[in-house]
Design an enzyme around this catalytic site. Structure first.
Site, PDB file in Angstrom:
ATOM      1  N   HIS B  93       0.638  -0.995   0.033  1.00  0.00           N
ATOM      2  CA  HIS B  93       0.098  -0.054  -0.118  1.00  0.00           C
ATOM      3  C   HIS B  93       0.848   1.234  -0.117  1.00  0.00           C
ATOM      4  O   HIS B  93       0.418   2.194  -0.738  1.00  0.00           O
ATOM      5  CB  HIS B  93      -1.021  -0.185   1.274  1.00  0.00           C
ATOM      6  CG  HIS B  93      -2.113  -0.997   1.013  1.00  0.00           C
ATOM      7  ND1 HIS B  93      -2.564  -1.903   1.935  1.00  0.00           N
ATOM      8  CD2 HIS B  93      -2.831  -1.250  -0.117  1.00  0.00           C
ATOM      9  CE1 HIS B  93      -3.610  -2.645   1.351  1.00  0.00           C
ATOM     10  NE2 HIS B  93      -3.768  -2.325   0.123  1.00  0.00           N
ATOM     11  N   GLU B 137     -14.202   0.326  -7.126  1.00  0.00           N
ATOM     12  CA  GLU B 137     -13.957  -1.031  -6.998  1.00  0.00           C
ATOM     13  C   GLU B 137     -15.367  -1.736  -7.518  1.00  0.00           C
ATOM     14  O   GLU B 137     -16.125  -1.445  -7.197  1.00  0.00           O
ATOM     15  CB  GLU B 137     -13.899  -1.159  -5.508  1.00  0.00           C
ATOM     16  CG  GLU B 137     -14.086  -2.873  -4.888  1.00  0.00           C
ATOM     17  CD  GLU B 137     -13.079  -3.535  -5.299  1.00  0.00           C
ATOM     18  OE1 GLU B 137     -11.800  -3.424  -5.344  1.00  0.00           O
ATOM     19  OE2 GLU B 137     -13.525  -4.730  -6.137  1.00  0.00           O
ATOM     20  N   ASP B 187      -4.934  -0.880  -8.730  1.00  0.00           N
ATOM     21  CA  ASP B 187      -4.611  -1.512  -7.526  1.00  0.00           C
ATOM     22  C   ASP B 187      -5.797  -2.702  -7.679  1.00  0.00           C
ATOM     23  O   ASP B 187      -6.551  -2.760  -6.990  1.00  0.00           O
ATOM     24  CB  ASP B 187      -4.920  -0.842  -5.960  1.00  0.00           C
ATOM     25  CG  ASP B 187      -4.824  -1.740  -4.942  1.00  0.00           C
ATOM     26  OD1 ASP B 187      -4.469  -2.930  -4.945  1.00  0.00           O
ATOM     27  OD2 ASP B 187      -5.169  -1.145  -3.786  1.00  0.00           O
ATOM     28  N   THR B 189      -6.331  -7.048  -8.647  1.00  0.00           N
ATOM     29  CA  THR B 189      -5.912  -8.460  -8.729  1.00  0.00           C
ATOM     30  C   THR B 189      -5.111  -8.832  -9.835  1.00  0.00           C
ATOM     31  O   THR B 189      -4.989  -7.855 -10.861  1.00  0.00           O
ATOM     32  CB  THR B 189      -7.297  -9.413  -8.386  1.00  0.00           C
ATOM     33  OG1 THR B 189      -8.055  -9.002  -9.528  1.00  0.00           O
ATOM     34  CG2 THR B 189      -7.967  -9.343  -7.239  1.00  0.00           C
ATOM     35  N   PRO B 194     -11.830 -10.743 -13.391  1.00  0.00           N
ATOM     36  CA  PRO B 194     -12.087  -9.374 -13.579  1.00  0.00           C
ATOM     37  C   PRO B 194     -11.227  -8.245 -13.750  1.00  0.00           C
ATOM     38  O   PRO B 194     -11.481  -7.273 -14.487  1.00  0.00           O
ATOM     39  CB  PRO B 194     -12.743  -8.988 -12.252  1.00  0.00           C
ATOM     40  CG  PRO B 194     -12.604 -10.322 -11.272  1.00  0.00           C
ATOM     41  CD  PRO B 194     -11.827 -11.229 -12.277  1.00  0.00           C
TER      42      PRO B 194
END
Lengths: 311, 311
Positions: B93, B137, B187, B189, B194
């Site tokens: 992060h 998101e 940020d 996966t 997706p």
């Protein structure tokens, strides 16, 4: 001390030398083709997909296993702990050798304590200023197996400047002629078992005495994330043995617990600012990780380390 | 492309959403208290000693599991892949947020694509120059579970500068007003499922259009050791979308495959040399990994990366 024995999960299922593993480690591995090392103190594990166990033996000092793997080449495992993979050992070997050698003005005489796989010796002998490098490994079988299974690491064993001794490194350093060595590299296993005596002030005092003025000691110092207390105590012991300056250099090492490792450098009677940057930038040998920028980068400490180590 | 689905070994034994795992992955894990993720493309695995599975659900996008562990705090696992641990997420992060924010002269408007655990948003909002940060998101459940199980990452969610959107990040960037954003942080996966559409030139073209002059894009770019081809193709796609300068910054990340990770920064109409070193050295907020020296260190590429990436 936050260190302890690393527990091997899967090797044990077919390792005749290990006692049955504890209940909470049970993984039925007979059907599996993964070698997984669970590292108790940090509650984490690292595994590799293996195709075959090529060798296993119990020496007077430890058990040694050699595996072949699908993606990491051959693996050497000692007492259930991953020692090296053919794919990622360049990180460790380059970082334990080159930062120290490019910090010393001209290291002519080098002692390697441990380092039986000969990878550190190979990196050391890439430096033409080195006139003599002795590797003092307690267990000759480590070297004999490296010669067989990791010949690329043993390329420099026939160099006339190389000397391979199979002896106790603690005793070797204690008996070493004072002010006869420019660089001591401690390339050992974890500070348990045979290597335990390599992480204390008495050993560092022997190294200090053996080193010439401005001589360097560099030692593998475990994981910045899992072993910060060990790193602190090593640094303190180095200073109390007389070393004037101490620095810890983190680097990635996928096959060791947490995937993040370090070495700690200490210097006798001088600070650690003498990086021969031009020498590193114009070096006449190939590396895969180390270069002049990486050298400087490795001297930058993460904030939590800076705080913990008082830098 | 060397990436692919990461395979979870042990979670599957008690995960109702996963199909039976393939023969060559069999580990009887019913008795075991380790969560192990085997990463197929690199033939390596990383595991954590867990005490309890606290939650599991199948959302319209993916399966999400939450575990508690003995040494790493809570873990979030998506589709069998380790997303974060409470203990080591600070590395990722901080490194996806601060190098970019201390490179931009004054990033007022920030878009985070993905980042549902809110840890990146928290780091972004530590910068007082940021006037608005929107997190886009796709899966609201990631954020709701982060709020419950990782409240420390969600500390800044109530900041008046924060906006939480639950939407498709690809569409969001495509529809974004031209030249309205200073920094886009991807940020996500891995580039399968997706997130696949976040790693190509069409997406980068949307980002480029949305960015103001001298605006930055930064994206998590997987493992330097396992995904060098992916990193190369990302960098090429960023350049072909119009970005003038591209840099890849490696950093340690124990819970991701190989324990070594990276982010890649790209800049519109300017180079990446504008590091505000004094700002980083005098920052008014705490970090655990990032600092001014680490920023510079992360810009140093290992020799094999330099060769592969042509730097």
């Amino acid at each position: 001390m936050s260190t302890g024995n690393r527990e091997s999960l899967q090797s044990r299922a077919f390792d005749p030398f290990h006692p049955p593993f504890p209940e909470d480690h049970i993984m039925s591995s007979t059907e599996s083709n993964w070698f997984t090392e669970a590292y108790e103190p940090s509650g984490s594990s690292i595994g590799f997909r293996v195709t075959e166990r090529l060798h296993a033996e119990k020496t007077p000092f430890q058990t040694i296993e050699i595996y072949d793997s699908t993606d990491w080449g051959k693996l050497m495992v000692i007492d259930g702990c991953m020692m090296l993979t053919a794919r990622d050992n360049f990180l460790y070997h380059e970082m334990i050798a080159h930062p120290a050698l490019f910090t010393h003005a001209r290291a002519k005489r080098v002692v390697i304590i441990g380092g039986g796989d000969c990878g550190t010796l190979r990196e050391v002998l890439r430096h033409e200023e080195v006139e003599h490098a002795v590797q003092v490994e307690i267990d000759e079988r480590v070297t004999r197996l490296a010669e067989k299974y990791f010949p690329e690491l043993c390329e420099a064993n026939g160099d006339p400047r190389a000397e391979l001794k199979f002896d106790d490194g603690i005793k070797y350093m204690a008996d070493c002629e004072p002010e006869s060595v420019d660089l001591v590299i401690v390339d050992s296993t974890d500070p348990v078992g045979p290597a335990e005596g390599l992480f204390n002030a008495a050993f560092y005092a022997s190294c200090f005495k053996a080193l010439r003025p401005a001589g360097l000691l560099v030692q593998q110092s475990e994981s910045p994330l899992a072993h910060l207390e060990l790193i602190k105590s090593m640094r303190m012991a180095m200073r109390s043995a007389g070393f004037q300056a101490v620095k810890t250099l983190p680097f990635p090492q996928p096959c060791y617990p947490t995937g993040w490792w370090s070495c700690t450098m200490a210097r006798k009677g001088a600070d650690l600012s003498g990086f021969r940057e031009r020498g590193a930038a114009t070096k006449q040998f190939a590396t895969r990780y180390y270069n002049a920028d990486i050298h400087k980068a490795a001297l930058a400490l993460p904030e939590f380390m800076r705080e913990a180590l008082g830098e």
